[in-house]
Design a protein around this motif. Structure first.
Motif, PDB file in Angstrom:
ATOM      1  N   UNK A  30      76.261   1.152  91.650  1.00  8.12           N
ATOM      2  CA  UNK A  30      74.834   1.241  91.327  1.00  8.12           C
ATOM      3  C   UNK A  30      74.642   1.569  89.847  1.00  8.12           C
ATOM      4  N   UNK A  31      75.418   2.506  89.327  1.00  7.95           N
ATOM      5  CA  UNK A  31      75.338   2.851  87.905  1.00  7.95           C
ATOM      6  C   UNK A  31      75.741   1.657  87.035  1.00  7.95           C
ATOM      7  N   UNK A  32      76.754   0.904  87.454  1.00  5.90           N
ATOM      8  CA  UNK A  32      77.140  -0.309  86.722  1.00  5.90           C
ATOM      9  C   UNK A  32      75.982  -1.305  86.680  1.00  5.90           C
ATOM     10  N   UNK A  33      75.322  -1.481  87.820  1.00  2.00           N
ATOM     11  CA  UNK A  33      74.163  -2.370  87.887  1.00  2.00           C
ATOM     12  C   UNK A  33      73.063  -1.896  86.935  1.00  2.00           C
ATOM     13  N   UNK A  34      72.709  -0.623  87.019  1.00  2.00           N
ATOM     14  CA  UNK A  34      71.615  -0.098  86.196  1.00  2.00           C
ATOM     15  C   UNK A  34      71.891  -0.191  84.706  1.00  2.00           C
ATOM     16  N   UNK A  35      73.147  -0.060  84.316  1.00  2.67           N
ATOM     17  CA  UNK A  35      73.474  -0.054  82.896  1.00  2.67           C
ATOM     18  C   UNK A  35      73.863  -1.427  82.361  1.00  2.67           C
ATOM     19  N   UNK A  36      73.814  -2.447  83.195  1.00  2.00           N
ATOM     20  CA  UNK A  36      74.122  -3.796  82.706  1.00  2.00           C
ATOM     21  C   UNK A  36      73.078  -4.213  81.680  1.00  2.00           C
ATOM     22  N   UNK A  37      73.493  -5.024  80.723  1.00  2.35           N
ATOM     23  CA  UNK A  37      72.584  -5.461  79.658  1.00  2.35           C
ATOM     24  C   UNK A  37      71.347  -6.156  80.228  1.00  2.35           C
ATOM     25  N   UNK A  38      71.542  -6.986  81.242  1.00  2.00           N
ATOM     26  CA  UNK A  38      70.410  -7.731  81.803  1.00  2.00           C
ATOM     27  C   UNK A  38      69.380  -6.797  82.435  1.00  2.00           C
ATOM     28  N   UNK A  39      69.833  -5.828  83.192  1.00  2.00           N
ATOM     29  CA  UNK A  39      68.912  -4.891  83.844  1.00  2.00           C
ATOM     30  C   UNK A  39      68.256  -3.989  82.806  1.00  2.00           C
ATOM     31  N   UNK A  40      69.027  -3.537  81.829  1.00  2.00           N
ATOM     32  CA  UNK A  40      68.449  -2.691  80.790  1.00  2.00           C
ATOM     33  C   UNK A  40      67.415  -3.446  79.964  1.00  2.00           C
ATOM     34  N   UNK A  41      67.676  -4.695  79.650  1.00  2.00           N
ATOM     35  CA  UNK A  41      66.682  -5.487  78.914  1.00  2.00           C
ATOM     36  C   UNK A  41      65.429  -5.674  79.758  1.00  2.00           C
ATOM     37  N   UNK A  42      65.586  -5.999  81.021  1.00  2.00           N
ATOM     38  CA  UNK A  42      64.425  -6.138  81.907  1.00  2.00           C
ATOM     39  C   UNK A  42      63.610  -4.838  81.934  1.00  2.00           C
ATOM     40  N   UNK A  43      64.280  -3.708  82.121  1.00  2.00           N
ATOM     41  CA  UNK A  43      63.599  -2.414  82.199  1.00  2.00           C
ATOM     42  C   UNK A  43      62.881  -2.110  80.882  1.00  2.00           C
ATOM     43  N   UNK A  44      63.546  -2.362  79.778  1.00  2.00           N
ATOM     44  CA  UNK A  44      62.973  -2.151  78.449  1.00  2.00           C
ATOM     45  C   UNK A  44      61.731  -3.025  78.259  1.00  2.00           C
TER      46      UNK A  44
END
Length: 110
Positions: free
Chosen positions: A50-64
């Motif tokens: 789950x932490x790997x998923x949350x910190x992936x570039x794609x997820x972080x860019x989406x969240x940002x």
């Protein structure tokens, strides 16, 4: 922003030359996630995934992009730049620029 009767943006935090001659980064706070001890190996692996998923570039860019929250990885920041996010929303980069300044006496972390 679309419905506001005035322009809205963001800018760097002010500084006072009586205190410092150059601006410094700001002290950051925010949400944190913790993995607690005492769980079995299967739960620990699920937490790590789950932490790997949350910190992936794609997820972080989406969240940002969707929330305005500062991306937690340089890869997500680079992805946002490459996608033209800051050309479309220049204010979205201000927090990152502020946090990229040198640290001051009161901004050296916890």
């Amino acid at each position: 922003k679309k419905d506001l009767p005035f322009d809205f943006s963001a800018t760097m935090l002010p500084y006072w030359e009586g205190v410092t001659k150059e601006p410094t980064q700001t002290f950051i706070g925010g949400a944190s996630l913790f993995a607690m001890a005492g769980h079995d190996e299967e739960e620990n692996k699920a937490t790590a995934a789950f932490f790997d998923f949350l910190t992936s570039a794609e997820v972080q860019y989406f969240w940002h992009k969707e929330t305005g929250y500062v991306p937690i990885t340089e890869a997500a920041y680079e992805m946002a730049k490459a996608d033209g996010h800051y050309d479309r929303a220049p204010a979205a980069e201000v927090g990152i620029q502020q946090l990229s300044l040198p640290g001051g006496d009161n901004t050296k972390g916890y």
